[in-house]
Design an enzyme around this catalytic site. Structure first.
Site, PDB file in Angstrom:
ATOM      1  N   GLU A 289       0.817  -1.206   0.000  1.00  0.00           N
ATOM      2  CA  GLU A 289       0.000   0.000   0.000  1.00  0.00           C
ATOM      3  C   GLU A 289       0.855   1.261   0.000  1.00  0.00           C
ATOM      4  O   GLU A 289       0.429   2.306  -0.482  1.00  0.00           O
ATOM      5  CB  GLU A 289      -0.917  -0.014   1.226  1.00  0.00           C
ATOM      6  CG  GLU A 289      -2.245   0.699   1.014  1.00  0.00           C
ATOM      7  CD  GLU A 289      -3.241   0.396   2.128  1.00  0.00           C
ATOM      8  OE1 GLU A 289      -4.225  -0.323   1.857  1.00  0.00           O
ATOM      9  OE2 GLU A 289      -3.043   0.880   3.254  1.00  0.00           O
ATOM     10  N   HIS A 310       7.969 -27.138  -0.830  1.00  0.00           N
ATOM     11  CA  HIS A 310       7.370 -28.296  -1.491  1.00  0.00           C
ATOM     12  C   HIS A 310       6.205 -27.893  -2.391  1.00  0.00           C
ATOM     13  O   HIS A 310       5.442 -28.744  -2.845  1.00  0.00           O
ATOM     14  CB  HIS A 310       6.920 -29.314  -0.443  1.00  0.00           C
ATOM     15  CG  HIS A 310       8.058 -29.873   0.349  1.00  0.00           C
ATOM     16  ND1 HIS A 310       8.652 -31.090   0.072  1.00  0.00           N
ATOM     17  CD2 HIS A 310       8.752 -29.355   1.393  1.00  0.00           C
ATOM     18  CE1 HIS A 310       9.637 -31.301   0.916  1.00  0.00           C
ATOM     19  NE2 HIS A 310       9.719 -30.269   1.736  1.00  0.00           N
ATOM     20  N   LYS A 424     -13.998  -0.262  -4.560  1.00  0.00           N
ATOM     21  CA  LYS A 424     -15.159   0.133  -3.767  1.00  0.00           C
ATOM     22  C   LYS A 424     -16.203   0.833  -4.640  1.00  0.00           C
ATOM     23  O   LYS A 424     -17.412   0.579  -4.509  1.00  0.00           O
ATOM     24  CB  LYS A 424     -14.738   1.059  -2.627  1.00  0.00           C
ATOM     25  CG  LYS A 424     -13.834   0.412  -1.596  1.00  0.00           C
ATOM     26  CD  LYS A 424     -13.465   1.413  -0.505  1.00  0.00           C
ATOM     27  CE  LYS A 424     -12.500   0.831   0.494  1.00  0.00           C
ATOM     28  NZ  LYS A 424     -12.124   1.813   1.534  1.00  0.00           N
TER      29      LYS A 424
END
Length: 439
Positions: A289, A310, A424
């Site tokens: 951010e 793995h 948003k």
């Protein structure tokens, strides 16, 4: 001083000392900008002096609330998203037992989280838990209108008031929010909730050393005095030293930017201790951010070794050479566990019986570092003497200070997040929120 340090010995083949030294003037200028508060985002630098400036009264009030609430709650729900919960969760999960939900010690409640997802199944399961257990809540939001925590708080608040009655429910809710305005502030005033303030000049991802992080961490039974002391000691080291040998935060910021300029666009924060996985989640928000803007920035990624060796190990070893690794290396474990001798030795591991798991883990770590370096991946190590509140306080401030410096060297504003709003707006339009239909 029992302090974290940065080991860069494995970087020699990927960058020269001359590159670091050439960057030192930029790094020192970025540090000066950060401390003098005259750069981009200067209105959000309250975290810089925070370990020294935090009022002792706030700490005392937090401890009093912990005593009050833990006496009547077996579960403590932390409602928040992003910086409103990640820092607290990072510290709590680093310090508590991996199997904490199965047993609680010391009379402290189990901390659970809400407001960080919109999953209906998650909330169904949470509400079932809260129906069975006594609980209290911290709701954390500057505005009170962010969708995810607002939805969670509305649901939990309604459940609390039905279960306990409105007055008792109010005594079990703590609001951590803006000092003067916002929906959550207004609800808290109207309902008479206990309130703490999120400082105006501290952004969410830098807020773990405010009540945002300190209250949940204390509720989980951990020592916030030592956490703050670790941050204070790291702050002194970061502020007082202008050379790479004595200031690991400056060195970390510099190495990241040299490698980025050399074409390494992805940083993988690696741990060999599963309890640090949420520290990686907090770190990803902090750096993603802060730096990911204006078409720039290192992509923060995280891996938990040896588990992910793995799965992702093949790509790291032989895939495209676009990344570097930062390993959080822990010297000393909190506990011991022995490998038993087996007469038949069908699994072939009797040769390990005389070694501690920590010794084996450290050799796995070193073997991985050497393999990845041989495979063309630059690796540096953040050395943690052990995992405790004091060391984690250091680590928090180390990453925060380095983030501010690194962002300024990169040439962005490390303290805004304009891109967060894009999803948003689309979500509000799709859901038919008033005022968004034509956007």
């Amino acid at each position: 001083m029992n302090t974290i340090s940065l080991d860069t010995q494995h970087l020699a083949r990927f960058m020269g000392d001359s590159q670091l030294e050439a960057l030192l003037p930029e790094v020192l200028n970025a540090k000066k900008t950060l401390l003098e508060g005259n750069g981009k985002g200067a209105d959000f630098l309250g975290w810089v002096p925070l370990p020294e400036d935090l009022s002792p009264q706030i700490v005392a009030d937090i401890k009093a609330d912990v005593q009050r609430l833990s006496s009547k709650a077996k579960v403590f729900v932390v409602i928040g998203i992003g910086g409103s919960y990640l820092g607290a969760r990072a510290v709590i999960e680093a310090l508590q037992s991996e199997f904490a939900p199965l047993h609680r010690e010391g009379g402290f409640p189990l901390v659970v989280y809400a407001g960080h997802t919109l999953s209906e199944d998650y909330y169904y399961e949470l509400m079932n838990l809260l129906e069975k257990e006594d609980y209290a809540v911290a709701v954390i939001s500057k505005s009170g209108t962010t969708t995810e925590p607002a939805v969670a708080f509305r649901m939990v608040k309604a459940h609390m008031e039905k279960k306990y009655g409105r007055s008792e429910a109010a005594s079990r809710i703590v609001a951590i929010t803006d000092a003067r305005k916002g929906a959550l502030h207004d609800i808290a005033v109207q309902e008479g909730y206990r309130m703490y303030v999120i400082p105006d000049n501290v952004g969410g991802r830098f807020s773990v050393l405010t009540p945002v992080g300190l209250l949940p961490i204390a509720m989980a039974g951990f020592d916030i005095d030592n956490l703050l002391q670790g941050a204070r000691d790291m702050r002194k080291l970061c502020v007082q030293n202008d050379d790479f040998d004595n200031n690991p935060a400056l060195l970390y910021a510099a190495v990241r930017n040299v490698l980025y300029r050399n074409g390494r666009k992805v940083e993988m924060l690696v741990n060999f201790e599963p309890r640090l996985r949420y520290f990686s989640e907090w770190w990803k928000q902090l750096y993603g951010e802060s730096e990911g803007k204006d078409g720039k920035g290192i992509l923060p990624h995280s891996l938990c070794f040896t588990t992910d060796l793995h799965s992702m190990g093949q790509y790291v070893q032989d895939g495209e050479r676009l990344m570097f690794e930062t390993v959080m290396s822990v010297a000393k474990p909190q506990h011991g566990a022995a490998i038993p001798w087996d007469e038949r030795n069908l699994d072939g591991i009797n040769y390990l019986q005389s070694k501690s798991l920590t010794e084996i883990n450290h050799n796995a770590e070193l073997g991985t570092i050497l393999a990845h370096c041989d495979g063309g991946v630059p690796v540096m190590r953040i050395e943690l003497p052990e995992i405790n509140e004091y060391i984690l306080g250091q680590l928090i401030y180390f990453f925060e200070f380095a983030c501010g410096v690194s962002g300024y060297v990169l040439g962005v504003n490390p303290f805004d997040q304009p891109g967060v709003e894009a999803y948003k707006k689309n979500m509000f339009r799709l859901l038919g929120k008033p005022g968004y239909a034509d956007k």
